[in-house]
Design a protein around this motif. Structure first.
Motif, PDB file in Angstrom:
ATOM      1  N   ASP A 116       0.848  -1.189   0.000  1.00 54.59           N
ATOM      2  CA  ASP A 116       0.000   0.000   0.000  1.00 54.59           C
ATOM      3  C   ASP A 116       0.890   1.248   0.000  1.00 54.59           C
ATOM      4  OD1 ASP A 116      -1.858   1.981   0.310  1.00 54.59           O
ATOM      5  OD2 ASP A 116      -2.927   1.023   1.966  1.00 54.59           O
ATOM      6  N   ARG A 117       0.992   1.912  -1.125  1.00 57.81           N
ATOM      7  CA  ARG A 117       1.885   3.066  -1.234  1.00 57.81           C
ATOM      8  C   ARG A 117       1.371   4.270  -0.456  1.00 57.81           C
ATOM      9  NH1 ARG A 117       3.917   2.801  -7.585  1.00 57.81           N
ATOM     10  NH2 ARG A 117       4.901   0.719  -7.401  1.00 57.81           N
ATOM     11  N   ARG A 118       0.066   4.373  -0.305  1.00 58.55           N
ATOM     12  CA  ARG A 118      -0.454   5.484   0.492  1.00 58.55           C
ATOM     13  C   ARG A 118      -0.036   5.333   1.949  1.00 58.55           C
ATOM     14  NH1 ARG A 118      -6.650   5.133  -1.260  1.00 58.55           N
ATOM     15  NH2 ARG A 118      -6.087   2.931  -0.958  1.00 58.55           N
ATOM     16  N   LEU A 119      -0.078   4.109   2.468  1.00 55.88           N
ATOM     17  CA  LEU A 119       0.377   3.872   3.833  1.00 55.88           C
ATOM     18  C   LEU A 119       1.861   4.188   3.966  1.00 55.88           C
ATOM     19  CD1 LEU A 119       0.015   2.750   6.716  1.00 55.88           C
ATOM     20  CD2 LEU A 119       0.477   0.464   5.783  1.00 55.88           C
ATOM     21  N   LEU A 120       2.646   3.796   2.983  1.00 50.92           N
ATOM     22  CA  LEU A 120       4.083   4.074   3.035  1.00 50.92           C
ATOM     23  C   LEU A 120       4.357   5.576   2.989  1.00 50.92           C
ATOM     24  CD1 LEU A 120       5.377   1.278   0.617  1.00 50.92           C
ATOM     25  CD2 LEU A 120       5.352   1.251   3.110  1.00 50.92           C
ATOM     26  N   ALA A 121       3.590   6.294   2.165  1.00 48.96           N
ATOM     27  CA  ALA A 121       3.784   7.748   2.096  1.00 48.96           C
ATOM     28  C   ALA A 121       3.437   8.408   3.436  1.00 48.96           C
ATOM     29  CB  ALA A 121       2.922   8.331   0.982  1.00 48.96           C
ATOM     30  N   VAL A 122       2.374   7.947   4.081  1.00 51.96           N
ATOM     31  CA  VAL A 122       1.989   8.503   5.382  1.00 51.96           C
ATOM     32  C   VAL A 122       3.065   8.214   6.418  1.00 51.96           C
ATOM     33  CG1 VAL A 122       0.328   8.298   7.270  1.00 51.96           C
ATOM     34  CG2 VAL A 122      -0.474   8.445   4.909  1.00 51.96           C
ATOM     35  N   CYS A 123       3.609   7.001   6.405  1.00 50.76           N
ATOM     36  CA  CYS A 123       4.648   6.647   7.377  1.00 50.76           C
ATOM     37  C   CYS A 123       5.911   7.481   7.153  1.00 50.76           C
ATOM     38  CB  CYS A 123       4.972   5.156   7.273  1.00 50.76           C
ATOM     39  SG  CYS A 123       3.629   4.081   7.856  1.00 50.76           S
ATOM     40  N   ALA A 124       6.264   7.715   5.883  1.00 53.07           N
ATOM     41  CA  ALA A 124       7.440   8.548   5.605  1.00 53.07           C
ATOM     42  C   ALA A 124       7.222   9.969   6.099  1.00 53.07           C
ATOM     43  CB  ALA A 124       7.734   8.533   4.110  1.00 53.07           C
ATOM     44  N   ILE A 125       6.013  10.496   5.903  1.00 57.99           N
ATOM     45  CA  ILE A 125       5.710  11.853   6.381  1.00 57.99           C
ATOM     46  C   ILE A 125       5.747  11.901   7.906  1.00 57.99           C
ATOM     47  CG2 ILE A 125       3.896  13.604   6.509  1.00 57.99           C
ATOM     48  CD1 ILE A 125       3.056  12.747   3.685  1.00 57.99           C
ATOM     49  N   LEU A 126       5.188  10.898   8.580  1.00 64.85           N
ATOM     50  CA  LEU A 126       5.216  10.862  10.043  1.00 64.85           C
ATOM     51  C   LEU A 126       6.654  10.819  10.558  1.00 64.85           C
ATOM     52  CD1 LEU A 126       2.299   8.394  10.881  1.00 64.85           C
ATOM     53  CD2 LEU A 126       2.337  10.881  11.186  1.00 64.85           C
ATOM     54  N   SER A 127       7.498  10.019   9.899  1.00 61.39           N
ATOM     55  CA  SER A 127       8.899   9.956  10.315  1.00 61.39           C
ATOM     56  C   SER A 127       9.590  11.291  10.136  1.00 61.39           C
ATOM     57  CB  SER A 127       9.622   8.870   9.509  1.00 61.39           C
ATOM     58  OG  SER A 127      10.981   8.810   9.864  1.00 61.39           O
ATOM     59  N   ALA A 128       9.302  11.992   9.000  1.00 61.65           N
ATOM     60  CA  ALA A 128       9.904  13.299   8.769  1.00 61.65           C
ATOM     61  C   ALA A 128       9.412  14.322   9.789  1.00 61.65           C
ATOM     62  CB  ALA A 128       9.594  13.763   7.348  1.00 61.65           C
ATOM     63  N   ILE A 129       8.126  14.275  10.125  1.00 56.18           N
ATOM     64  CA  ILE A 129       7.576  15.208  11.120  1.00 56.18           C
ATOM     65  C   ILE A 129       8.214  14.964  12.482  1.00 56.18           C
ATOM     66  CG2 ILE A 129       5.496  15.821  12.388  1.00 56.18           C
ATOM     67  CD1 ILE A 129       3.909  15.358   9.826  1.00 56.18           C
ATOM     68  N   ALA A 130       8.325  13.673  12.876  1.00 54.78           N
ATOM     69  CA  ALA A 130       8.912  13.382  14.185  1.00 54.78           C
ATOM     70  C   ALA A 130      10.363  13.803  14.265  1.00 54.78           C
ATOM     71  CB  ALA A 130       8.778  11.883  14.461  1.00 54.78           C
ATOM     72  N   THR A 131      11.064  13.772  13.136  1.00 55.87           N
ATOM     73  CA  THR A 131      12.467  14.189  13.138  1.00 55.87           C
ATOM     74  C   THR A 131      12.615  15.698  13.095  1.00 55.87           C
ATOM     75  OG1 THR A 131      13.024  12.140  11.958  1.00 55.87           O
ATOM     76  CG2 THR A 131      14.675  13.881  11.943  1.00 55.87           C
ATOM     77  N   ALA A 132      11.727  16.396  12.364  1.00 52.35           N
ATOM     78  CA  ALA A 132      11.882  17.840  12.147  1.00 52.35           C
ATOM     79  C   ALA A 132      11.333  18.673  13.293  1.00 52.35           C
ATOM     80  CB  ALA A 132      11.204  18.226  10.828  1.00 52.35           C
ATOM     81  N   ILE A 133      10.276  18.228  13.971  1.00 51.18           N
ATOM     82  CA  ILE A 133       9.676  19.024  15.041  1.00 51.18           C
ATOM     83  C   ILE A 133      10.657  19.118  16.208  1.00 51.18           C
ATOM     84  CG2 ILE A 133       7.849  19.058  16.778  1.00 51.18           C
ATOM     85  CD1 ILE A 133       5.957  17.957  14.749  1.00 51.18           C
ATOM     86  N   PRO A 134      10.966  20.319  16.665  1.00 48.61           N
ATOM     87  CA  PRO A 134      11.873  20.458  17.812  1.00 48.61           C
ATOM     88  C   PRO A 134      11.247  19.922  19.095  1.00 48.61           C
ATOM     89  CG  PRO A 134      10.914  22.589  17.216  1.00 48.61           C
ATOM     90  CD  PRO A 134      10.484  21.637  16.157  1.00 48.61           C
ATOM     91  N   VAL A 150      12.340  23.723   6.485  1.00 44.78           N
ATOM     92  CA  VAL A 150      13.477  23.245   5.700  1.00 44.78           C
ATOM     93  C   VAL A 150      13.944  21.878   6.205  1.00 44.78           C
ATOM     94  CG1 VAL A 150      15.874  23.699   5.089  1.00 44.78           C
ATOM     95  CG2 VAL A 150      14.208  25.568   5.060  1.00 44.78           C
ATOM     96  N   ASP A 151      14.016  21.763   7.529  1.00 40.13           N
ATOM     97  CA  ASP A 151      14.421  20.481   8.114  1.00 40.13           C
ATOM     98  C   ASP A 151      13.438  19.377   7.749  1.00 40.13           C
ATOM     99  OD1 ASP A 151      15.933  18.706   9.531  1.00 40.13           O
ATOM    100  OD2 ASP A 151      15.096  19.244  11.486  1.00 40.13           O
ATOM    101  N   PHE A 152      12.158  19.714   7.707  1.00 37.43           N
ATOM    102  CA  PHE A 152      11.139  18.721   7.342  1.00 37.43           C
ATOM    103  C   PHE A 152      11.342  18.240   5.911  1.00 37.43           C
ATOM    104  CE2 PHE A 152       7.062  18.043   5.159  1.00 37.43           C
ATOM    105  CZ  PHE A 152       6.640  16.911   5.817  1.00 37.43           C
ATOM    106  N   VAL A 153      11.663  19.192   4.997  1.00 38.47           N
ATOM    107  CA  VAL A 153      11.868  18.798   3.599  1.00 38.47           C
ATOM    108  C   VAL A 153      13.051  17.841   3.478  1.00 38.47           C
ATOM    109  CG1 VAL A 153      12.469  19.634   1.292  1.00 38.47           C
ATOM    110  CG2 VAL A 153      10.831  20.899   2.692  1.00 38.47           C
ATOM    111  N   TYR A 154      14.132  18.173   4.156  1.00 35.54           N
ATOM    112  CA  TYR A 154      15.308  17.305   4.099  1.00 35.54           C
ATOM    113  C   TYR A 154      15.030  15.924   4.726  1.00 35.54           C
ATOM    114  CZ  TYR A 154      18.548  20.784   2.284  1.00 35.54           C
ATOM    115  OH  TYR A 154      19.210  21.673   1.473  1.00 35.54           O
ATOM    116  N   THR A 155      14.405  15.939   5.876  1.00 35.22           N
ATOM    117  CA  THR A 155      14.108  14.658   6.535  1.00 35.22           C
ATOM    118  C   THR A 155      13.090  13.840   5.738  1.00 35.22           C
ATOM    119  OG1 THR A 155      12.464  15.800   7.910  1.00 35.22           O
ATOM    120  CG2 THR A 155      14.666  15.463   8.846  1.00 35.22           C
ATOM    121  N   LEU A 156      12.169  14.520   5.044  1.00 35.58           N
ATOM    122  CA  LEU A 156      11.220  13.784   4.198  1.00 35.58           C
ATOM    123  C   LEU A 156      11.946  13.108   3.044  1.00 35.58           C
ATOM    124  CD1 LEU A 156       8.315  13.013   3.579  1.00 35.58           C
ATOM    125  CD2 LEU A 156       8.095  15.133   2.271  1.00 35.58           C
TER     126      LEU A 156
END
Length: 398
Positions: A116-134, A150-156
């Motif tokens: 399920d690519r939609r699930l994978l895209a959501v998980c990638a976004i969640l990982s980027a958010i968890a990494t970028a949010i201070p 900017v950090d979110f874009v890089y982490t995504l």
């Protein structure tokens, strides 16, 4: 940490099976080095690498932060069975710690296991958010929000890499499986083609045997019957009777062989009667030579063993009749524990043998029968100028 456990590509070329032989199959290439590493070793190494990454980049050394980091690292050992749950367990540690190995490894495994690519895209976004949010959250400024974006874009982009790589591994597995299925289908077609060719050859051989050999043996039987009726000498009539009986028996054997060849492995072969030990008395009596049958075997002896013993006696008596005119033969059945056997011995010939056509394949065929049934065949001349054939096989050979 990238886990490459895909199935080896089905690039081997399977040899072509023909009606007259089988060419050697090209061996499949060996697995890559990462595929030969046991899964537990990979899991232990990955957990250790994640723990080292968390220890070197520890930003929250409170008991709570350490516990979250430990959970994220230890959960990687279960990523093969519960990839989604393991990924979710890495998110809290990603939020408060500067870890990289644990979330990326979890994302890679998730991409390998899920379609399920939609699930994978959501998980990638969640990982980027968890990494970028201070963390811990504080008062945000315009500059702070900009750097967070900017950090979110890089982490995504970083989170997208293991997802894309995992999907590539999944596509590689699917392609390898498909190639294997195609190769198996081609091999099945080759086998069917070989069987069709063999069936045509059997049908042609059956026609030749029926039209040529059976016709000639029938003429022998008719001529022998005429001699038996016209002859006045008792010995001549008896010889003609034996020739006619042998010709009739040979015709029966030919009909059986023709039926087997035409059946080509079909149900008709089950209807063909096969000789057993009960037919030995008739075989010895109609052999056309002076022969004696000694001993007996239990009727519980397996059918393949009975057939092999019968064919051995038949071939040995035929050889005596052809190559040792005037000789006497003795057929002895015996058993030795779990094995049974037969010994056919004959005396020296009393008159010269006439030259007869022979392919010298009879004893070779008997040896092959014995080998198939895990038995032995011994043959050779005796001290008195005769010959002896001895077969030993398991009583319940199959």
């Amino acid at each position: 940490m990238i886990e490459m456990t895909g199935t080896a590509g089905a690039t081997g070329t399977v040899g072509t099976t023909g009606a007259t032989g089988v060419t050697g199959a090209t061996a499949r290439p060996g697995k890559q080095f990462w595929e030969r590493v046991p899964a537990p070793v990979v899991d232990v190494g990955l957990v250790a690498l994640a723990a080292l990454d968390a220890g070197l980049n520890l930003s929250d050394d409170t008991p709570f932060g350490l516990a979250l980091a430990a959970v994220a690292c230890a959960a990687l050992a279960l990523r093969r069975r519960f990839p989604l749950i393991v990924f979710l367990l890495t998110l809290p540690a990603t939020l408060i710690q500067d870890t990289l190995v644990a979330p990326l490894a979890a994302l890679f495994t998730l991409a390998v296991r899920y379609r399920d690519r939609r699930l994978l895209a959501v998980c990638a976004i969640l990982s980027a958010i968890a990494t970028a949010i201070p963390w811990p959250p504080g008062p945000s400024t315009w500059i702070g929000r900009t750097w967070t974006l900017v950090d979110f874009v890089y982490t995504l982009a970083t989170a997208a890499a293991p997802v894309l790589l995992g999907q590539l591994v999944q596509a590689h597995r699917d392609l390898s499986q498909r190639l294997t299925e195609i190769e198996e289908a081609r091999e099945h077609e080759r086998v069917l083609h070989a069987q069709a060719v063999l069936a045509r050859e059997r049908a042609q051989l059956a026609r030749e045997m029926h039209d040529v050999v059976s016709h000639q043996v029938s003429l022998i039987a008719v001529q022998a019957g005429a001699v038996q009726v016209a002859a006045k000498d008792p010995e001549t009539r008896e010889a003609a009777r034996s020739i006619r009986a042998l010709s009739v028996g040979t015709l029966d054997e030919l009909r059986t062989m023709v039926t087997l060849l035409r059946a080509s492995g079909g149900d008709a072969t089950e209807l063909t009667p096969q000789p057993t030990l009960a037919d030995l008395h008739k075989l010895v009596a109609s052999s056309g030579i002076e022969a004696e049958l000694k001993g007996e075997l239990s009727p519980t002896v397996g059918t393949p063993a009975q057939r092999a013993l019968y064919r051995t006696v038949q071939e040995a008596l035929t050889n005596v009749r052809k190559h040792a005119p005037g000789a006497r033969a003795t057929v002895e059945l015996w058993h030795d524990g779990p094995e049974v056997g037969v010994t056919i011995s004959n005396t020296a010939p009393s008159r010269p043998a006439l030259p007869l056509p022979s392919a010298h394949q009879g004893l070779v065929g008997l040896k092959e029968r014995a080998d198939i049934l895990h038995g032995t065949l011994e043959s050779g001349p005796t001290a008195d100028g005769g010959f002896r054939v001895r077969m030993r096989i398991p009583a319940h050979a199959d």
